[in-house]
Motif scaffolding. Structure first.
Motif, PDB file in Angstrom:
ATOM      1  N   THR A  34       2.582   1.619  -3.573  1.00 51.82           N
ATOM      2  CA  THR A  34       1.665   1.873  -4.693  1.00 51.82           C
ATOM      3  C   THR A  34       0.748   3.059  -4.451  1.00 51.82           C
ATOM      4  OG1 THR A  34      -0.051   0.379  -3.828  1.00 51.82           O
ATOM      5  CG2 THR A  34       1.668  -0.586  -5.241  1.00 51.82           C
TER       6      THR A  34
ATOM      7  N   GLU B  26       0.830  -1.208   0.000  1.00 52.24           N
ATOM      8  CA  GLU B  26       0.000   0.000   0.000  1.00 52.24           C
ATOM      9  C   GLU B  26       0.862   1.254   0.000  1.00 52.24           C
ATOM     10  OE1 GLU B  26      -4.121  -1.537   2.138  1.00 52.24           O
ATOM     11  OE2 GLU B  26      -2.672  -0.390   3.333  1.00 52.24           O
TER      12      GLU B  26
ATOM     13  N   TRP C 249      -5.218  -2.792  -5.659  1.00 54.01           N
ATOM     14  CA  TRP C 249      -4.007  -2.954  -6.475  1.00 54.01           C
ATOM     15  C   TRP C 249      -3.823  -4.419  -6.881  1.00 54.01           C
ATOM     16  CZ3 TRP C 249       0.713  -5.371  -6.775  1.00 54.01           C
ATOM     17  CH2 TRP C 249       1.627  -4.805  -7.665  1.00 54.01           C
TER      18      TRP C 249
ATOM     19  N   GLU D 274      -2.097   2.784  -3.043  1.00 53.30           N
ATOM     20  CA  GLU D 274      -3.461   2.271  -3.222  1.00 53.30           C
ATOM     21  C   GLU D 274      -3.771   1.228  -2.152  1.00 53.30           C
ATOM     22  OE1 GLU D 274      -4.690   1.063  -7.163  1.00 53.30           O
ATOM     23  OE2 GLU D 274      -2.819   1.861  -7.991  1.00 53.30           O
TER      24      GLU D 274
END
Length: 470
Positions: A172, A169, A179, A174
């Motif tokens: 990324t 997390e 993801w 996200e």
């Protein structure tokens, strides 16, 4: 498809169906992939015993720690993109951790050697006594630091994989689930796989079940609860078919995959042994590793409330086997090993020759069932009640469609004696003789046993089973 593989795939469902019968398991799904393509996908039993819902290959299961392999693939993909390195300390991506926890590397987390607690001080989430941990609770469980020194030994940790989810997390930007769905699940073509529950109500879902005891009956366990911050360790929902294809794509011999061949080889490489297990297993990066005879495999197991699952890929054969069971005492581990033994035996002994093919079927006595498995120039006598039906199997060589000779048997068996296959007036096999033992179709043995039961009911000594010196 190789001819021997077709013969093996024909037997696997018949063996598993008998295993389901004698073990009284609620449900089981099996899938076999060969060179990336599904060649067997079948289900037995029920998705929910209370509702008598028939289990199908389309039913999703909680596949639990299979999630760790998905998470590792994600880390490898980010590594290939240059967004992280395996020797990164987890503290570089996840802030606010205890100093010693933060010093653990991604490799140590992936290989379960970071020295972290397994499930915290209250593992009630595995018994439906509390929800799975959110991020704050996960961090609190890790606030006291390490349980043992890092790199001291293989020490499994769901919390460690929870940290890897937080790292994904952070890198990324996200949520983990979003993801994973876009970058791993969809590119792999897995249409029946989700990173966590609950899934859409309209989708078929296999509920878990308790063991039969202490109540004397199985209790249905919903198993549809979210795993929150531990989705990266245990959240995934999937089918046997999706898992078999996905793990097959992780083989170094696979032509295509979500990650490159070098990353796949690194995942499969045996990092740490489990010296305290009798199973001779190792752990790589997000994968378990071991051998069945001379077949080396990698894969993973999964245990969720009321669900036990396992996948094993044999790269040298291009084969992947997944077995999913929906009971706390499910036999997925033993059944994957048994399936590999069946596949290997057919690979070693070859496809059925014309003469051997005439000897087949399931034959019964009051001792149980035996299966005749024709191979190339020989027939193996399997015991479908065993987790490995070919354990110490007797072998015989047919001389014709009616007679043959036992060429290999244990010292307490019928080595060197004859076998006979008798046929009725229509040409249908009606009796199989192994040495001096006559075996019959199931219905005829059932009739014999029913008659015996009737005689014994009136106290007649003729109806009682005699003591036998074996």
């Amino acid at each position: 498809m190789k001819r021997w593989l077709g013969a093996a795939l024909d037997y696997l469902p018949r063996w598993l169906e008998h295993q389901m019968r004698v073990s009284e398991q609620p449900g089981c799904a099996i899938a076999v992939a060969h060179d990336g393509k599904l060649v067997l996908e079948q289900a037995f039993g029920h998705a929910n015993l209370a509702q008598r819902t028939v289990l199908t290959p389309q039913h999703r299961f909680r596949v639990a720690s299979h999630s760790k392999t998905f998470t590792t693939v994600a880390i490898m993909k980010l590594r290939e993109a240059g967004r992280l390195q395996l020797d990164d300390r987890i503290g570089r991506h996840v802030s606010g951790l205890h100093r010693d926890v933060a010093a653990g590397t991604l490799t140590q987390l992936l290989s379960h050697t970071a020295g972290l607690v397994r499930d915290g001080t209250d593992a009630g989430q595995w018994h439906d006594r509390r929800p799975f941990l959110d991020e704050a609770e996960l961090r609190a469980d890790l606030a006291d630091g390490l349980v043992i020194d890092a790199n001291a030994r293989l020490k499994y940790s769901n919390h460690g994989y929870g940290l890897l989810g937080l790292a994904i997390e952070a890198v990324t930007g996200e949520p983990y689930g979003a993801w994973m769905q876009r970058e791993i699940i969809a590119p792999a073509g897995l249409e029946a796989t989700s990173p966590d529950a609950p899934i859409a109500p309209a989708l078929p879902f296999a509920n878990g079940h308790s063991a039969k005891w202490p109540l004397g009956r199985r209790v249905v366990i919903a198993g549809d609860n979210p795993t929150n911050a531990l989705a990266s360790a245990t959240g995934f929902v999937s089918t046997a078919g999706d898992l078999a294809r996905f793990f097959g794509s992780l083989s170094p011999t696979a032509k295509r995959g979500v990650i490159g061949k070098a990353s796949r080889r690194l995942m499969w490489h045996r990092q740490w042994p489990d010296p305290y297990s009798s199973l001779n297993r190792w752990y790589g990066l997000g994968t378990m590793c071991g051998s069945v005879a001379d077949w080396e495999w990698f894969g993973h197991t999964g245990g969720f409330q009321g669900t036990l699952t396992r996948t094993a890929c044999v790269p040298a054969q291009g084969l992947t086997v997944t077995v999913l069971t929906n009971a706390a005492d499910g036999l997925s581990n033993a059944w994957v090993d048994g399936a590999l033994q069946v596949l290997r035996a057919h690979a070693v002994h070859g496809a059925p020759s014309k003469r051997a093919a005439a000897w087949s079927g399931r034959w019964w006595t009051l001792w149980g069932a035996n299966d005749l498995l024709p191979m190339d120039g020989k027939v193996l006598v399997a015991n479908p009640a065993l987790a490995n039906p070919l354990l110490d199997a007797t072998e015989f060589t047919p001389d014709s469609r009616e007679r043959g000779r036992i060429t290999l048997a244990g010292a307490f068996g019928n080595h060197g004696e004859t076998v006979r296959l008798r046929h009725d007036a229509r040409g249908t096999a009606s009796e199989f003789w192994l040495g001096g033992t006559k075996m019959l179709p199931e219905r005829r043995v059932a009739k014999e046993l029913s008659a015996r039961e009737g005689r014994s009911a009136d106290g007649s000594p003729d109806g009682a089973a005699a003591d036998v010196d074996v």
